[in-house]
Write a protein that holds these residues in place. Structure first.
Motif, PDB file in Angstrom:
ATOM      1  N   SER A   1     -67.923   8.318  52.887  1.00 38.01           N
ATOM      2  CA  SER A   1     -67.414   8.448  53.153  1.00 38.01           C
ATOM      3  C   SER A   1     -66.176   7.697  53.439  1.00 38.01           C
ATOM      4  O   SER A   1     -65.394   7.593  53.360  1.00 38.01           O
ATOM      5  CB  SER A   1     -67.801   9.606  54.207  1.00 38.01           C
TER       6      SER A   1
ATOM      7  N   GLU B   1     -62.731   7.246  51.458  1.00 41.37           N
ATOM      8  CA  GLU B   1     -61.515   7.730  52.503  1.00 41.37           C
ATOM      9  C   GLU B   1     -60.362   5.712  52.590  1.00 41.37           C
ATOM     10  O   GLU B   1     -59.454   5.947  52.124  1.00 41.37           O
ATOM     11  CB  GLU B   1     -61.959   7.489  54.015  1.00 41.37           C
TER      12      GLU B   1
ATOM     13  N   GLU C   1     -58.924   6.722  49.393  1.00 41.08           N
ATOM     14  CA  GLU C   1     -57.417   7.860  49.353  1.00 41.08           C
ATOM     15  C   GLU C   1     -56.436   6.604  50.166  1.00 41.08           C
ATOM     16  O   GLU C   1     -55.157   7.573  49.922  1.00 41.08           O
ATOM     17  CB  GLU C   1     -58.397   9.226  50.193  1.00 41.08           C
TER      18      GLU C   1
END
Length: 778
Positions: free
Chosen positions: A66, A70, A73
């Motif tokens: 994750s 992240e 992104e």
């Protein structure tokens, strides 16, 4: 005096062994149950501990993936602002590579015809500086999963792990979407999985996980992390399971791919293991985490505990053994003195007193009891001597009673050897010195009279009732009366003053040797058997009460016929109810089977075969009841006979005449003799048909033809109105004869043509017997 036996003093050892064994047994039960409970508890706790550890690994992996997602992104906006400048794109990609976890960063623009653009920043090794590169126009990146899947799915995508520059990486990609919702570029990074391994390694291993095997595999089943480094990149969970014969591991892998988690016991390379597993839920990463812990590691603590406890147990048992042995030796010392006193008593020394020991417990009680027994035995032996003398006198009297009883039975069978057409044999064995079974056989003229019975009870009272029954039987048959009347006479003799309520079951029978006709009366006895060449038949009979129960009871008469070579088998219930050592009965069914196997034997051989089979069945068991069996073998020689039933119709006369003609012709009789017999039978039949029955009444008529030597006998039997033609006076003159009725003239004709005519009424039937001396043609 009995020889003195020497004994070894081992009682205290045996008692010590018993006590020690009992303590050991109790300890083993407690020890075993506690070990089982502890083993179950250890397994449950190990499963809980390792499941928590697997969940921790999963959480760290999901958190790391994750974080990478992240961060990728986070560069979305920076890339959009600098998308039109190659230098700016390079700057963004180089900035992304400041993260040491990444080995490769790139952006791929949507191809415009043949025009393709892909920019990348590469790090060749862990510590090397990244450098910028632009892929040639001919590189068709749009066909690769790292571009194609996020482009089509319009969402982040994590590829399968693959090797790059000597390391294993997985590519995380992110699609760039314009205002129209169209993907115009895909950017991504290659995440170095070694970093993930360092994170997992940093979690460390707790106690009880030294031999545990930890593994992480990706969506395609390939190991990403494994305790055995050689398994990484080279094997999948499927190949691993099949190489090590572990269907359970393969099933766990498939459950993880379906999103499952849990704990299972599996076999791996021949060893039992507990496998805790869970699936990783991040992006599209359908990864799995498995921790396998061998049973040997889970139960190692228990094993060492058991070993220590066993050593302590052995030490405690040795100490306990010698303590118990010392105590028992001190407490059982008086028993040796009492044992010597018991030997003296056993050898007949009742005058030596037993030394009393003041122990105040069961030992003292034993000594006092032994002394009391010595005194009581001394008195008892005097009484035994007196009782033995009386018993010898009683045994002598019982022997005399046995001889008297057996003398009342026929001693030589067959009783009448002059009768070649009958063979009789019987066997009786009382359960005690004297018994209550009886049998008897008498033969007079052309008839055989017999009886078999069983008195309720045993011993002398039963033998007295047996003697009375046999006496009444013989006295009754001297008068030539029917079997049912004989039974009534026996009943009326026994019933009065029967204070002991003793009764007798019996069968009394009368066999006509001329034609095989059997008249009998059954008083509550087992049915007779007829043994024929092809079958064993149970003779149907009325069930009357046993004799001795109620005075003046009527008893019915039954009838049957024996064929030549038939054997009539009579027995008491001591045969059917003979028990073996397992309390199983001999049964009538087995008696029938034995009789079938002995069908070709004579009367004595058949009785012997049955008795022998009963003894085989008993197999040494004590006889519980008197045993009696009798066989009557009907074997007429030089005699012909035929039995015919006929209806109450004059048309039957012609049929019967033809049968008589055939029967007499086979005997080579003269025509005049045949004619006379036919006329006599015709007149007797017409007399029955016309006068014996009321109109429309049911009839039962039989005709029996019997020939022997120079005589022929004809027996006509009907169930009609009682009528004795022999009491009719034959007119002396022809004038008087003319005045007689047609029926009386027929009787006159019969009596004039036959040499002898006899009548008797038996069990509700008229029986007319006509005898004719015959002459054969020369």
């Amino acid at each position: 005096m009995a020889k003195k036996t020497s004994y070894n003093s081992h009682f205290y050892k045996m008692l010590t062994h018993y006590v020690t064994a009992a303590v050991l047994a109790v300890f083993v039960v407690i020890f075993t149950s506690s070990s089982i409970f502890l083993a179950i508890t250890l397994k449950q706790r190990a499963e809980e501990r390792h499941t928590a550890k697997v969940q921790l690994y999963v959480s760290k992996i999901e958190q790391e993936i994750s974080t990478v997602e992240e961060k990728l992104e986070a560069y979305d906006m920076a890339m959009r602002r600098n998308i039109d400048s190659e230098e700016a794109v390079r700057g963004v990609l180089m900035d992304m590579m400041h993260d040491k976890r990444f080995m490769f960063s790139f952006i791929c623009f949507k191809p415009d015809g043949e025009d393709r653009a892909m920019y990348e920043v590469i790090r060749n090794s862990t510590n090397s500086l990244p450098y910028f590169n632009k892929r040639p126009t001919g590189h068709k990146y749009e066909t690769y999963p790292y571009y194609l899947l996020p482009y089509r799915l319009k969402k982040n995508y994590l590829t399968y792990p693959y090797p790059l520059h000597g390391e294993q990486v997985a590519t995380m990609t992110h699609p760039l979407v314009n205002e129209k919702g169209e993907v115009f570029a895909v950017m991504g990074v290659d995440y170095r999985l070694n970093h993930l391994k360092h994170i997992i390694s940093g979690l460390g291993r707790s106690r009880g996980e030294k031999a545990a095997v930890f593994s992480v595999f990706s969506s395609d089943g390939r190991y990403v992390i494994h305790s055995n480094r050689q398994m990484v990149e080279n094997e999948t969970f499927i190949t691993d399971a099949r190489m090590n014969n572990s269907p359970g591991l393969e099933e766990i892998g498939r459950r993880i791919q379906a999103g499952g988690s849990g704990v299972e016991s599996i076999d791996y390379d021949g060893n039992k293991e507990v496998a805790c597993f869970a699936s990783v839920k991040a992006v599209n990463a359908n990864w799995g985490v498995v921790m396998r812990v061998p049973f040997t590691e889970i139960y190692s603590t228990l094993f060492y505990g058991l070993l220590t406890s066993t050593v302590l147990l052995v030490i405690c048992l040795v100490i306990l053994y010698y303590v118990v042995r010392y105590v028992i030796i001190r407490k059982t010392r008086p028993i040796s003195d009492y044992a010597e006193a018991s030997v003296a008593i056993a050898q007949g020394d009742f005058d030596k007193p037993i030394r009393r020991m003041e122990t105040g417990d069961e030992i003292q009680y034993l000594g006092d009891s032994l002394d009391e027994m010595r005194v009581a035995l001394k008195d008892y032996m005097h009484k035994v001597a007196e009782t033995t003398a009386a018993q010898r006198i009683m045994e002598s009297e019982l022997l005399i009673a046995h001889e008297v009883q057996m003398s009342m039975l026929p001693r030589v069978l067959p009783t009448y050897p002059s009768h070649k057409d009958i063979d009789v044999y019987a066997f009786m064995q009382p359960a005690k010195a004297v018994g209550g079974d009886l049998y008897d056989v008498m033969c007079r003229d052309e008839k055989l009279f017999f009886i078999i019975g069983d008195v309720s009870g045993k011993g002398i009272p039963a033998s007295l009732v047996m003697a009375i029954t046999a006496s009444v039987f013989r006295a009754s048959y001297r008068g030539g009366i029917a079997p049912n009347i004989v039974v009534e006479n026996i009943n009326n003799t026994l019933s009065p003053n029967n204070e002991r309520n003793m009764f007798v079951t019996l069968i009394v029978g009368e066999l006509d040797l001329s034609d095989g006709r059997l008249l009998f009366c059954n008083a509550g006895h087992d049915p007779m058997l007829i043994v024929r060449e092809d079958e064993v038949v149970t003779v149907p009979m009325d069930s009357n009460l046993p004799v001795g129960v109620m005075e003046r009871m009527p008893y019915t008469l039954n009838e049957a016929y024996l064929n030549p070579d038939d054997k009539l088998l009579l027995y008491t219930d001591g045969i059917a109810e003979a028990e073996n050592t397992e309390k199983k009965l001999y049964t009538i069914e087995r008696l029938v089977e034995t009789a079938q196997t002995a069908v070709r034997l004579n009367a004595r051989e058949m009785v012997d075969s049955v008795i022998e089979d009963v003894r085989r069945h008993a197999d040494g068991a004590e006889q519980s009841d008197d045993i009696t069996i009798m066989c009557v073998h009907y074997k007429p020689t030089g005699r012909m006979w035929k039995r015919i039933a006929f209806e109450n119709d004059k048309n039957e006369v012609t049929r019967i005449a033809a049968i008589i003609n055939d029967f007499c012709t086979s005997l080579s009789l003269t025509k005049d003799t045949i004619l006379n017999i036919q006329l006599a039978v015709e007149e007797a039949m017409i007399n029955i048909i016309d006068y014996a029955y009321p109109p429309n009444a049911e009839s039962s008529n039989t005709l029996v033809l019997s020939a022997v030597s120079n005589r022929i006998d004809i027996i006509l039997s009907d169930s009609g109105t009682p009528f004795d033609p022999t009491t009719f006076e034959i007119p002396d003159t022809a004038e008087n004869a003319d005045d007689a009725s047609e029926g009386k003239l027929g009787i006159m004709l019969v009596m004039s043509m036959m040499n002898e005519v006899k009548y008797q009424r038996i069990d509700g039937r008229n029986e007319l017997k006509m005898s004719k001396e015959i002459r054969k043609e020369k």
